[in-house]
Write an enzyme that holds these catalytic residues in place. Structure first.
Site, PDB file in Angstrom:
ATOM      1  N   GLU A 178     -32.724  85.084  10.689  1.00  0.00           N
ATOM      2  CA  GLU A 178     -33.173  86.466  10.471  1.00  0.00           C
ATOM      3  C   GLU A 178     -34.698  86.510  10.493  1.00  0.00           C
ATOM      4  O   GLU A 178     -35.360  85.753   9.796  1.00  0.00           O
ATOM      5  CB  GLU A 178     -32.635  86.915   9.100  1.00  0.00           C
ATOM      6  N   ASP A 183     -37.377  89.080   9.542  1.00  0.00           N
ATOM      7  CA  ASP A 183     -37.676  90.373   8.928  1.00  0.00           C
ATOM      8  C   ASP A 183     -39.078  90.813   9.328  1.00  0.00           C
ATOM      9  O   ASP A 183     -40.073  90.396   8.744  1.00  0.00           O
ATOM     10  CB  ASP A 183     -37.579  90.278   7.401  1.00  0.00           C
ATOM     11  N   GLU A 197     -39.836  94.910   5.885  1.00  0.00           N
ATOM     12  CA  GLU A 197     -39.033  95.359   4.755  1.00  0.00           C
ATOM     13  C   GLU A 197     -40.011  96.123   3.892  1.00  0.00           C
ATOM     14  O   GLU A 197     -40.993  95.550   3.405  1.00  0.00           O
ATOM     15  CB  GLU A 197     -38.465  94.178   3.991  1.00  0.00           C
ATOM     16  N   HIS A 201     -36.804  83.934   8.260  1.00  0.00           N
ATOM     17  CA  HIS A 201     -35.761  83.180   7.542  1.00  0.00           C
ATOM     18  C   HIS A 201     -34.988  82.336   8.561  1.00  0.00           C
ATOM     19  O   HIS A 201     -34.043  82.843   9.184  1.00  0.00           O
ATOM     20  CB  HIS A 201     -34.727  84.120   6.910  1.00  0.00           C
TER      21      HIS A 201
END
Ligand code: NAG
Length: 534
Positions: free
Chosen positions: A237, A239, A242, A253
């Site tokens: 992942e 990101d 966020e 991640h």
């Protein structure tokens, strides 16, 4: 004869297996037509010209009506499966179907041109909370993005996202077809938003790998719409974003294996399991949140990046050799607001330097904050790069947090810490904020708007409207990122008040734009393919 006989047997076996597959498959309902809202986005070239593409968005299967394959009876209501219909992962996949979605009226999801708006609470016949959408290339295929040595840019309006909410734009290593070809019992595919996975290895999904997740399903004790089953769905992942109006974070991640993998029980790790670190993915990531890194005046209403009005977010994925086959070495962030390019604030945390995510930044940050380094344990920046190299799917969501009230993003976390504990202060939200029951009732009208998505070579997707050079300077920018113009610099004088703007590209292999920078900036080589005015 023998050959004919064996042919017949083989043919019957095929028919039988096709029949079984259809009976056991995760089904599709036909009571509500699935019409994907269209969304345009742009691909840019190194000259700065962009071409728009029309794609569409699809809502995740978890938000959909799940009913008996041949009837209207719910298979799943609130946070529980109806065990009078089916009792195990295989039988529920055949007995139950996911149906089409009414995007605007049920889920508060609307698009207009290049803009996607997600409303937080939508009350129709039932109350819907948030949503998660994927960008599609066509009706049944997710758009795959290859971001190494590229930049990804979008505009965002977070002005109506208070404490406790998270408008997230990110990439995950989902299968482009939602898993249909790897798991033929999944008949719904990308068209119905199946196949989700992320680095928390979520166990709240109702279907994974063409099976239901009813075995071991426990309804949540604080979420009337959710529960967790024995299976989770893991993948890498990235990101990009966020955020709410108070804080933001960019966080890679990695996972040991980037692609989607089903996991079992607490061995999944992540938020949904008893041991957060038991799995094959990095649940924590290496986050860059400007507030957490020490600059409390950078991001928020009325701050340097003023969240009371929209702005542009640029994220660059720089590789060690300046090619898309290189190793990811840096994730760099800029913002553009009111025509001004604003670089990410620099860390002021003792022992941690820089304003971008690099291997050195991550290990120094983990050390300074005393955080477990699950990031490097699951591959670090290189592992994230391996996922990017395989291509990833774009996710846009709006959510509240039944596990930690989003305090990890916008307040003090862990809640046992104080604002002076290294790494604990992440934003100005009160430690008592973010309770989902409270935000759902008090901030029901919250929403996020994502728009103007662009992807292209480094420096191709954004511009500043004016040079921030010497007084009186009104130098035009070195490049345009509009979809209609390709502007290259026309600067032929050596004057120091002309040249490329702060942070603009000023060189690199194939570069034909300005190679000087407006005063007082210097053209700084990043790699053979990219130099920038710094
Ligand atoms: C925060 O960032 C802004 C913009 O980069 C900068 O002007 C300011 O000095 C920074 N403050 C601190 C405390 O680093």
């Amino acid at each position: 004869m023998a050959a004919t006989l064996s042919y017949r047997v083989y043919k019957n076996a095929l028919l039988l297996s096709a029949f079984l597959t259809s009976v056991q498959a995760q089904q599709v309902g036909t009571y509500q037509t699935e019409t994907h809202p269209s969304l345009t986005w742009s691909k840019c070239t190194s000259g700065g010209s962009c071409t728009s593409t029309t794609g569409s968005v699809v809502i995740d299967a978890n938000w959909r009506w799940v009913h008996e394959t041949n009837g209207y009876t719910n298979c799943y209501t609130g946070n529980e499966w109806d065990t009078s219909i089916c009792t195990d992962d295989v039988s529920c996949a055949s007995a139950c179907a996911v149906d089409g979605a009414s995007y605007a009226s049920t889920y508060g999801v609307t698009t207009s041109g290049d803009e996607l708006r997600l409303n937080f609470v939508t009350t129709a016949s039932q109350k819907n909370i948030g949503s998660r959408l994927y960008l599609l290339e066509d009706e049944s295929t997710y758009q795959i993005f290859d971001l190494l040595n590229q930049e990804f840019t979008f505009d965002v309006d977070v002005s109506n996202l208070p404490c406790g909410l998270n408008g997230a734009l990110y990439f995950v290593s989902m299968d482009a077809d939602g898993g249909m070809s790897r798991f033929p019992t999944n008949r719904a595919g990308a068209k119905y938003g199946t196949g989700y996975c992320d680095s928390q290895c979520p166990r709240d999904l109702k279907f994974i790998d063409g099976q239901a997740n009813v075995d071991g399903w426990e309804p949540s004790d604080n979420d009337v719409n959710a529960g967790t089953g024995n299976h989770g769905s893991c993948c890498a992942e990235m990101d990009i974003w966020e955020a709410n109006s108070i804080s933001n974070a960019v966080t890679p991640h990695p996972c040991d294996t980037p692609t989607q993998t089903m996991c079992e029980g607490d061995a999944c790790g992540g938020t949904y399991s008893s041991d957060r670190y038991a799995g094959t993915c990095d649940p924590d990531g290496c986050d860059f949140n400007p507030y957490r890194m020490g600059n409390t005046s950078f991001y928020g209403p009325g701050k340097t990046v003023d969240t009371s009005s929209p702005f542009t977010v640029v994220t660059q994925f720089i590789t060690d050799d300046g090619t898309s086959s290189g190793t990811l070495s840096e994730i760099k962030r800029f913002y553009v607001q009111d025509g001004e390019v604003i670089s990410q604030s620099a860390s002021t945390v003792s022992g941690v330097s820089g304003n971008s995510i690099t291997t050195d930044f991550c290990s120094a940050q983990k050390k300074a904050f005393g955080d477990k380094d699950s990031f490097s344990a699951h591959g670090g920046l290189e592992g994230m790069g391996a996922a990017l190299a395989e291509g990833m799917v774009l996710v846009m969501s709006l959510w509240d947090d039944h596990a930690a009230n989003m305090l990890w993003l916008d307040s003090i976390y862990p809640t046992t810490a104080t604002s002076s504990t290294p790494g604990a202060a992440r934003g100005t939200c009160d430690i008592s904020s973010g309770d989902p029951a409270t935000v759902e009732s008090e901030n029901a009208n919250a929403y996020v708007i994502y728009s103007n998505i662009k992807v292209g070579p480094l420096g191709s997707t954004y511009k500043s409207d004016s040079s921030s050079g010497g007084s009186g300077s009104t130098t035009t920018t070195s490049k345009s990122s509009t979809t209609t113009t390709t502007t290259k610099t026309t600067t032929t004088t050596g004057s120091s008040t002309t040249g490329a703007a702060h942070y603009a590209q000023c060189g690199g292999s194939g570069w034909t734009g300005a190679t000087t920078c407006a005063s007082p900036y210097t053209c700084t080589k990043q790699n053979d393919y990219y130099s920038q005015c710094l």
